[in-house]
Scaffold this motif. Sequence first.
Motif: not given
Length: 308
Positions: A33-40
Motif C-alpha cells: 500500500v505504501a509503495e502505491g500498489a493496489g491491495v485488495t
Amino acid sequence: MSDPSRPDRRLLLVHAHPDDESITTGATMAKYVAEGAGVTLVTCTAGEMGEILVPDLVHLAADQEDKLGEHRRGEIADALGALGVTDHRWLGGFGAYRDSGMQWHEDGYAVAADTLHDNAFWRADLTEAADHLVAVIRELRPQVLITYDQFGGYGHPDHIQAHRVAMYAAQLAGVRSYRKDLGEPWEITKIYWISMSESRMRASLRAIRAAGDTTSFEGMDPDGPLPPFVTPDEDLSAAVDGSPYLEQKMQALRSYPTQITLDGPFFALSNNEGNQMWGVEYFRIAKGEPGELGHDGLEADIFSGIEP
C-alpha cells in the motif's frame, strides 16, 4: 487497453476470517500500500465462531446473542485502517458465508466442528463461492494472489476452503468461455501460499526461551517438531521485508481485542526479535516463476518479473 486509473501493481489476498490477514500478511499489505500498489482483501467469513477473549463481550458469542460477526466487522475495519488498505470485500457479501468453527484433533491440528451452521463456509458449493471471486478477479485484474496452502496452515476448515475457492477461482477467471457475464477473462501471473520460515521460527523460539518464557507458542521446543504451518526453508520462494511497517502490523493486531491478547505471543518478543519474526513474511510460490532472487535465494518483491 489498460485502465489509467488502475495501479500498475495489483495484489489480491483471500483470507478466511477477520484477523487472519493481519497475523500472516499485515506487513506485506502495509508495504505494498505504501509503495502505491493496489491491495485488495477478500474475507470469506466474519469469524462468527471465534473465541472471545474480552469478558465484557462474551454475550456476543454464537451460543448467546450470536453477534460476534458484526463486532469483528468493526475490528477488521480498524485493522485495515492501520494497514492503509482501502479495498475490502466480503466473499459474496457480508454474511453470505458463516465461520464454520473448528475443534482440535488429538494430533494437534484443527478439524471441522461436529455441528455446522447451514451456511457454514466449509459447506459452501465450491463453484458458487469461486464465482463470487471470479467476478472480483476479472474486475481488479491482479497480477499476484496470496492465500493459504492446501492444509490451510493448520487445518482450519475455513482456511482449507479459502484455499480451494481462491485456487479454483484463479483458474476459472482465465477461461475465456467461462461465465462471460462475470467480466473479461484474466490470468493471474503469480500465486503465493502463506508460509513461515522454519529457521526463523526456531531462532525466535530459542530467543523467547532464553528470555525465560517457557509457555508462549504452547511451549514448543525450538529443536523439536514444529506445527504444519511452518515451512522448511528450502521450500520457501519469497521473503517480503515489511519491518518498516511492523508498527502498523502491530496496531492492526491490537484492533482485534476479542481475538488477540496484548500479552500473547505476538507481543512477547523484544523489538529486535519482533522485527525478525513478524516484520518479514514468507511465501511459497504456487503458480508462475520467481523473479529476481536475493542473496538468500528468495524473492524480496512478489511482483518481481511481472511487466506492468
